[in-house]
Design an enzyme around this catalytic site. Structure first.
Site, PDB file in Angstrom:
ATOM      1  N   LYS A 116      39.173  46.244  35.568  1.00 12.36           N
ATOM      2  CA  LYS A 116      40.924  46.040  35.074  1.00 12.36           C
ATOM      3  C   LYS A 116      42.055  46.481  33.890  1.00 12.36           C
ATOM      4  O   LYS A 116      41.388  47.818  33.346  1.00 12.36           O
ATOM      5  CB  LYS A 116      41.811  45.271  36.056  1.00 12.36           C
ATOM      6  CG  LYS A 116      41.117  44.942  37.693  1.00 12.36           C
ATOM      7  CD  LYS A 116      42.445  45.740  38.868  1.00 12.36           C
ATOM      8  CE  LYS A 116      41.870  45.471  39.970  1.00 12.36           C
ATOM      9  NZ  LYS A 116      41.532  46.289  40.692  1.00 12.36           N
ATOM     10  N   TYR A 173      37.254  39.254  47.879  1.00 11.36           N
ATOM     11  CA  TYR A 173      36.823  40.819  48.107  1.00 11.36           C
ATOM     12  C   TYR A 173      36.343  41.055  46.163  1.00 11.36           C
ATOM     13  O   TYR A 173      37.326  40.747  45.022  1.00 11.36           O
ATOM     14  CB  TYR A 173      39.162  41.411  47.402  1.00 11.36           C
ATOM     15  CG  TYR A 173      38.526  42.800  47.132  1.00 11.36           C
ATOM     16  CD1 TYR A 173      38.236  43.919  48.157  1.00 11.36           C
ATOM     17  CD2 TYR A 173      38.947  43.700  46.110  1.00 11.36           C
ATOM     18  CE1 TYR A 173      38.800  45.650  48.567  1.00 11.36           C
ATOM     19  CE2 TYR A 173      39.076  44.730  45.719  1.00 11.36           C
ATOM     20  CZ  TYR A 173      38.339  45.712  47.122  1.00 11.36           C
ATOM     21  OH  TYR A 173      38.285  47.012  46.969  1.00 11.36           O
ATOM     22  N   ASP A 192      33.728  36.289  39.550  1.00 14.70           N
ATOM     23  CA  ASP A 192      34.356  37.612  39.637  1.00 14.70           C
ATOM     24  C   ASP A 192      35.806  37.096  38.545  1.00 14.70           C
ATOM     25  O   ASP A 192      36.786  36.513  39.758  1.00 14.70           O
ATOM     26  CB  ASP A 192      34.026  38.197  40.948  1.00 14.70           C
ATOM     27  CG  ASP A 192      35.077  39.696  40.729  1.00 14.70           C
ATOM     28  OD1 ASP A 192      36.238  39.609  40.088  1.00 14.70           O
ATOM     29  OD2 ASP A 192      35.350  40.132  41.767  1.00 14.70           O
TER      30      ASP A 192
HETATM   31  N1  PLP Z   1      36.821  41.890  42.178  1.00  9.89           N
HETATM   32  C1  PLP Z   1      38.465  42.052  42.009  1.00  9.89           C
HETATM   33  C2  PLP Z   1      38.248  39.865  41.897  1.00  9.89           C
HETATM   34  C3  PLP Z   1      39.092  43.380  42.508  1.00  9.89           C
HETATM   35  O1  PLP Z   1      40.511  42.305  42.236  1.00  9.89           O
HETATM   36  C4  PLP Z   1      38.514  44.007  42.191  1.00  9.89           C
HETATM   37  C5  PLP Z   1      39.825  45.242  42.399  1.00  9.89           C
HETATM   38  O2  PLP Z   1      40.814  44.757  42.913  1.00  9.89           O
HETATM   39  C6  PLP Z   1      37.326  44.634  42.231  1.00  9.89           C
HETATM   40  C7  PLP Z   1      36.613  43.432  41.657  1.00  9.89           C
HETATM   41  C8  PLP Z   1      36.681  46.275  42.068  1.00  9.89           C
HETATM   42  O3  PLP Z   1      37.330  46.390  40.856  1.00  9.89           O
HETATM   43  P1  PLP Z   1      37.681  48.162  41.570  1.00  9.89           P
HETATM   44  O4  PLP Z   1      38.704  48.756  42.283  1.00  9.89           O
HETATM   45  O5  PLP Z   1      37.401  48.806  39.093  1.00  9.89           O
HETATM   46  O6  PLP Z   1      35.986  48.503  41.104  1.00  9.89           O
END
Ligand code: PLP
Length: 440
Positions: free
Chosen positions: A276, A168, A249
């Site tokens: 976050k 994700y 990520d």
């Molecule tokens: N990358 C990861 C690993 C995440 O857990 C999340 C959100 O939960 C995101 C990207 C996306 O971030 P945002 O919700 O700020 O767009």
């Protein structure tokens, strides 16, 4: 004789009965939240504007938050063990962040120009993360990943991106059970997490056209499944061998240490994405990495990529981020929270094992997910037999006892959570597990 489908259903098990009862008590205790949900449904599809916040039968509606607590409109108080799906690492309204954001707002916002706190925040992050020589800000982790992928394609002149099942990276870059109709249409190569052979095979077939490997050091939304170190080291080597960029990520995992998961692992990606909690809980995202990659955004050195975003350097987030990193998130605080999470996960697993209930908790440090299976969980396949009823029971029982976790079993401790909270959570889980063990 007419067929009556109700006679054909399997009899309710003790687990079904326990889930139904806990769920019904939840409904009975929250008439005001229920009424708000009905009202919301009329103007918001699903009654919300962030899909993950919905759960059946309806979510409790929050009235206010402070420290480690949430209060709902029905008068219940919850210890917040979800921490806004990791963005709330600092707890609610941490004073240094509140002060910094207030001062920033009092000096004016929507400046339409560059300002000083964005430079301070960039310096702090470049100092912390080994892989980040230069950085740019976005409004979300999703945007950060979109920009990281765009620069990887541009830098390499290639077209394909390796990603992982169950990964994700934002609402439009998600690889759960089925392919998502709202995903951006990149040329994805879907491989298996923690299975280097599957990535090797993808590189064998498409090596010259792979621009990047995008990977979470621990799959967070996918159930807190940590990567093995050999898997991530192998990805580093494959990227080096084939001239592809390795993108970590770290939107969730950056909290594992001051320099993120990459510091703990001793593996340096080419590009890192963040989000976050790093602006103290305000809107935030960032992508950064090697200077020769990031220079594509620098018109003074021939860069031709644009990176737009009206609110990329919004004064509140930039000021909040500086305060969060300089006044709150010290290495000691991060290490304490990480260790407290490790203790909670260990104790939950001991409790499940002792009671013989088919549940387990996976994760790293302060991030974890409870599953309706005994584990071990190394890939998404290991979750295929997870029984959601166990997670439902845990969720409603914890709410009843005044603890909020995600309906999917996800827990993200904030720095406000105490050892006493951990003892109390374990006591609730122990009682639930003992009851269920007695009925089976
Ligand atoms: N990358 C990861 C690993 C995440 O857990 C999340 C959100 O939960 C995101 C990207 C996306 O971030 P945002 O919700 O700020 O767009």
């Amino acid at each position: 004789m007419t067929f009556d489908p109700s006679l054909d259903t399997a009899p309710a098990t003790p687990l079904d009965t326990a889930v139904d009862a806990a769920r019904q008590r939840y409904v009975d205790d929250r008439p005001v939240s229920a009424a708000w949900s009905d009202r919301a449904q009329r103007v918001q599809p699903g009654g919300n504007t962030r899909s993950v916040l919905y759960f059946d039968p309806f979510p409790f509606r929050v009235e206010r938050a402070e420290g480690r607590y949430l209060w709902d409109v029905d008068g219940h108080r919850y210890v917040d063990l979800l921490g806004n799906y990791t963005a709330g690492l600092l707890g609610h309204s941490p004073q240094p962040v509140l002060d910094a954001a207030r001062i920033a707002l009092e000096s004016g916002w929507s400046l339409g120009s560059v300002h000083t706190n964005e430079v301070r925040l960039a310096e702090l992050l470049v100092d912390r993360f080994e892989s980040i020589q230069q950085i740019r800000f976005t409004n979300s982790g999703t945007e950060a990943n979109l920009m990281a992928l765009a620069v990887a394609l541009h830098h390499t002149g290639r077209g394909k991106i390796v990603v992982f099942r169950n990964g994700y990276h934002g609402g439009v870059i998600t690889f759960g059970d089925a392919s998502s109709p709202v995903n951006v249409p990149h040329d994805w190569l879907l491989c298996d997490y923690n299975d280097l052979g599957s990535v090797d095979a993808a590189f064998d077939e498409h090596g010259d056209d792979v621009a990047a490997v995008l990977v979470e050091p621990m799959q967070g939304s996918g159930g807190c499944v940590p990567a093995t170190t050999p898997f991530l080291t192998g990805l580093r080597n494959l990227c080096d061998r084939h001239g592809a960029l390795l993108i970590f990520d770290e939107v969730m995992t950056s909290r594992f240490s001051p320099g993120g998961a990459q510091q703990l692992l001793g593996i340096t990606p080419d590009v890192t994405t963040l989000g976050k909690y790093l602006a103290g809980g305000l809107t935030f995202g960032a992508f950064g990495g090697r200077a020769d990659v990031m220079r594509h955004f620098d018109p003074t050195s021939g860069g031709t990529l644009g990176h737009a975003g009206t609110f990329n350097n919004n004064v509140a987030s930039m000021a909040a981020g500086v305060a969060a990193l300089t006044e709150v998130l010290t290495p000691e605080v991060l290490a304490d929270t990480h260790a407290r999470g490790d203790r909670l996960r260990t104790r939950l697993n001991e409790t499940f094992t002792a009671a013989g209930v088919p549940m387990c908790a996976t994760g790293t440090g302060s991030l974890m997910n409870v599953h309706g299976t005994t584990g071990p969980v190394v890939t998404a396949d290991d979750l295929s037999d997870s029984d959601d009823r166990w997670k439902a029971l845990l969720f409603f029982r914890l709410l009843e006892a005044g603890f909020y976790i995600a309906r999917r079993g996800f827990i993200a401790l904030s720095i406000e959570i105490t050892d006493d909270d951990i003892d109390d959570v374990v006591a609730v889980v122990r009682e639930m597990a003992a009851e269920m063990a007695a009925t089976s």
